[in-house]
Design a protein around this motif. Structure first.
Motif, PDB file in Angstrom:
ATOM      1  N   SER A  89       0.808  -1.311   0.036  1.00  0.00           N
ATOM      2  CA  SER A  89      -0.043   0.050  -0.041  1.00  0.00           C
ATOM      3  C   SER A  89       0.676   1.245   0.030  1.00  0.00           C
ATOM      4  N   VAL A  90       2.272   1.293   0.180  1.00  0.00           N
ATOM      5  CA  VAL A  90       3.019   2.317   0.101  1.00  0.00           C
ATOM      6  C   VAL A  90       4.212   2.325  -0.639  1.00  0.00           C
ATOM      7  N   LYS A  91       4.160   1.302  -1.358  1.00  0.00           N
ATOM      8  CA  LYS A  91       5.283   1.277  -2.308  1.00  0.00           C
ATOM      9  C   LYS A  91       5.270   2.500  -3.195  1.00  0.00           C
ATOM     10  N   GLY A  92       6.441   2.976  -3.678  1.00  0.00           N
ATOM     11  CA  GLY A  92       6.256   4.152  -4.697  1.00  0.00           C
ATOM     12  C   GLY A  92       6.064   5.499  -3.999  1.00  0.00           C
ATOM     13  N   ARG A  93       5.518   5.392  -2.735  1.00  0.00           N
ATOM     14  CA  ARG A  93       5.335   6.837  -1.948  1.00  0.00           C
ATOM     15  C   ARG A  93       6.057   6.824  -0.870  1.00  0.00           C
ATOM     16  N   PHE A  94       6.502   5.918  -0.046  1.00  0.00           N
ATOM     17  CA  PHE A  94       7.105   6.086   1.178  1.00  0.00           C
ATOM     18  C   PHE A  94       8.540   5.413   0.981  1.00  0.00           C
ATOM     19  N   THR A  95       9.625   5.992   1.831  1.00  0.00           N
ATOM     20  CA  THR A  95      11.090   5.719   1.471  1.00  0.00           C
ATOM     21  C   THR A  95      11.533   5.437   3.066  1.00  0.00           C
ATOM     22  N   ILE A  96      12.100   4.428   3.390  1.00  0.00           N
ATOM     23  CA  ILE A  96      12.862   4.296   4.774  1.00  0.00           C
ATOM     24  C   ILE A  96      14.330   4.545   4.331  1.00  0.00           C
ATOM     25  N   SER A  97      14.933   5.074   5.264  1.00  0.00           N
ATOM     26  CA  SER A  97      16.443   5.507   5.267  1.00  0.00           C
ATOM     27  C   SER A  97      17.150   5.371   6.593  1.00  0.00           C
ATOM     28  N   ARG A  98      18.469   5.762   6.539  1.00  0.00           N
ATOM     29  CA  ARG A  98      19.152   5.816   7.810  1.00  0.00           C
ATOM     30  C   ARG A  98      20.068   6.649   7.788  1.00  0.00           C
ATOM     31  N   ASP A  99      20.520   7.371   9.078  1.00  0.00           N
ATOM     32  CA  ASP A  99      21.604   7.890   9.141  1.00  0.00           C
ATOM     33  C   ASP A  99      22.448   7.506  10.164  1.00  0.00           C
ATOM     34  N   ASN A 100      23.513   6.762   9.958  1.00  0.00           N
ATOM     35  CA  ASN A 100      24.338   5.909  10.884  1.00  0.00           C
ATOM     36  C   ASN A 100      25.058   6.834  12.015  1.00  0.00           C
ATOM     37  N   ALA A 101      25.493   7.978  11.559  1.00  0.00           N
ATOM     38  CA  ALA A 101      26.304   8.852  12.180  1.00  0.00           C
ATOM     39  C   ALA A 101      25.357   9.468  13.456  1.00  0.00           C
ATOM     40  N   LYS A 102      23.960   9.526  13.058  1.00  0.00           N
ATOM     41  CA  LYS A 102      23.045  10.021  14.011  1.00  0.00           C
ATOM     42  C   LYS A 102      22.200   9.001  14.919  1.00  0.00           C
ATOM     43  N   ASN A 103      22.410   7.696  14.480  1.00  0.00           N
ATOM     44  CA  ASN A 103      21.686   6.533  15.085  1.00  0.00           C
ATOM     45  C   ASN A 103      20.152   6.954  14.946  1.00  0.00           C
ATOM     46  N   THR A 104      19.902   7.083  13.497  1.00  0.00           N
ATOM     47  CA  THR A 104      18.460   7.631  13.196  1.00  0.00           C
ATOM     48  C   THR A 104      17.849   7.048  11.960  1.00  0.00           C
ATOM     49  N   VAL A 105      16.864   6.386  12.016  1.00  0.00           N
ATOM     50  CA  VAL A 105      16.138   5.921  10.747  1.00  0.00           C
ATOM     51  C   VAL A 105      14.841   6.915  10.376  1.00  0.00           C
ATOM     52  N   TYR A 106      14.742   6.906   9.180  1.00  0.00           N
ATOM     53  CA  TYR A 106      13.631   7.913   8.732  1.00  0.00           C
ATOM     54  C   TYR A 106      12.719   7.075   7.990  1.00  0.00           C
ATOM     55  N   LEU A 107      11.494   7.852   7.852  1.00  0.00           N
ATOM     56  CA  LEU A 107      10.229   7.492   6.914  1.00  0.00           C
ATOM     57  C   LEU A 107      10.013   8.633   6.215  1.00  0.00           C
ATOM     58  N   GLN A 108      10.182   8.760   5.041  1.00  0.00           N
ATOM     59  CA  GLN A 108       9.701   9.690   4.017  1.00  0.00           C
ATOM     60  C   GLN A 108       8.491   9.519   3.678  1.00  0.00           C
ATOM     61  N   MET A 109       7.378  10.243   3.855  1.00  0.00           N
ATOM     62  CA  MET A 109       5.902   9.752   3.201  1.00  0.00           C
ATOM     63  C   MET A 109       5.692  10.908   2.352  1.00  0.00           C
ATOM     64  N   ASN A 110       5.332  10.544   1.131  1.00  0.00           N
ATOM     65  CA  ASN A 110       4.870  11.430   0.209  1.00  0.00           C
ATOM     66  C   ASN A 110       3.427  10.911  -0.614  1.00  0.00           C
ATOM     67  N   SER A 111       2.661  11.652  -1.194  1.00  0.00           N
ATOM     68  CA  SER A 111       1.685  11.580  -1.627  1.00  0.00           C
ATOM     69  C   SER A 111       0.564  10.907  -0.533  1.00  0.00           C
ATOM     70  N   LEU A 112       0.551  11.582   0.564  1.00  0.00           N
ATOM     71  CA  LEU A 112      -0.143  10.737   1.587  1.00  0.00           C
ATOM     72  C   LEU A 112      -1.614  10.848   1.103  1.00  0.00           C
ATOM     73  N   LYS A 113      -2.412   9.691   1.924  1.00  0.00           N
ATOM     74  CA  LYS A 113      -3.808   9.479   1.657  1.00  0.00           C
ATOM     75  C   LYS A 113      -4.446   9.582   2.913  1.00  0.00           C
ATOM     76  N   PRO A 114      -5.675   9.843   2.969  1.00  0.00           N
ATOM     77  CA  PRO A 114      -6.340   9.679   4.209  1.00  0.00           C
ATOM     78  C   PRO A 114      -6.301   8.283   4.785  1.00  0.00           C
ATOM     79  N   GLU A 115      -6.188   7.196   3.991  1.00  0.00           N
ATOM     80  CA  GLU A 115      -6.096   5.963   4.507  1.00  0.00           C
ATOM     81  C   GLU A 115      -4.707   5.593   5.080  1.00  0.00           C
ATOM     82  N   ASP A 116      -3.646   6.764   5.129  1.00  0.00           N
ATOM     83  CA  ASP A 116      -2.399   6.373   5.910  1.00  0.00           C
ATOM     84  C   ASP A 116      -2.633   6.810   7.191  1.00  0.00           C
TER      85      ASP A 116
END
Length: 115
Positions: free
Chosen positions: A62-89
């Motif tokens: 349901s999120v393929k092509g819209r969401f991207t998971i990534s990491r910043d090792n130096a900050k010990n942080t994982v991100y979730l970039q969410m684009n083209s958001l829908k009410p069902e998200d």
């Protein structure tokens, strides 16, 4: 043990974007897998996106092509970039970590998408 602190949720209109952050209390190099789950009212918690220590990724259909998971090792942080958001998200989004065969969860952050 691993403590996870999420941030970045909020209210956004359909079609908009948000970026969630998950800061871990230890080096994410040592964590087997990290990811994001979500739980909408009356529904079960579901996997949104996952990232292994080898940097392979997995997304819910349901999120393929819209969401991207990534990491910043130096900050010990994982991100979730969410684009083209829908009410069902709309849901509470939880950060997850798998470390030494135990599961750890953040406190959750609310994402609300208005139509």
């Amino acid at each position: 043990q691993v403590q996870l602190v999420e941030s970045g949720g909020g209210l956004v209109q359909a079609g908009g974007s948000l970026r969630l952050s998950c800061a871990a209390s230890r080096s994410i190099f040592s964590i087997n897998a990290m990811g994001w789950y979500r739980q909408a009212p009356g529904k079960q918690r579901e996997l949104v996106a996952a990232l292994t220590s080898g940097s392979s990724t997995n997304y819910a259909d349901s999120v393929k092509g819209r969401f991207t998971i990534s990491r910043d090792n130096a900050k010990n942080t994982v991100y979730l970039q969410m684009n083209s958001l829908k009410p069902e998200d709309t849901a509470v989004y939880y950060c997850h970590a798998r470390y030494l065969r135990k599961d750890y969860w953040g406190q959750g952050t609310q994402v609300t998408v208005s139509s």
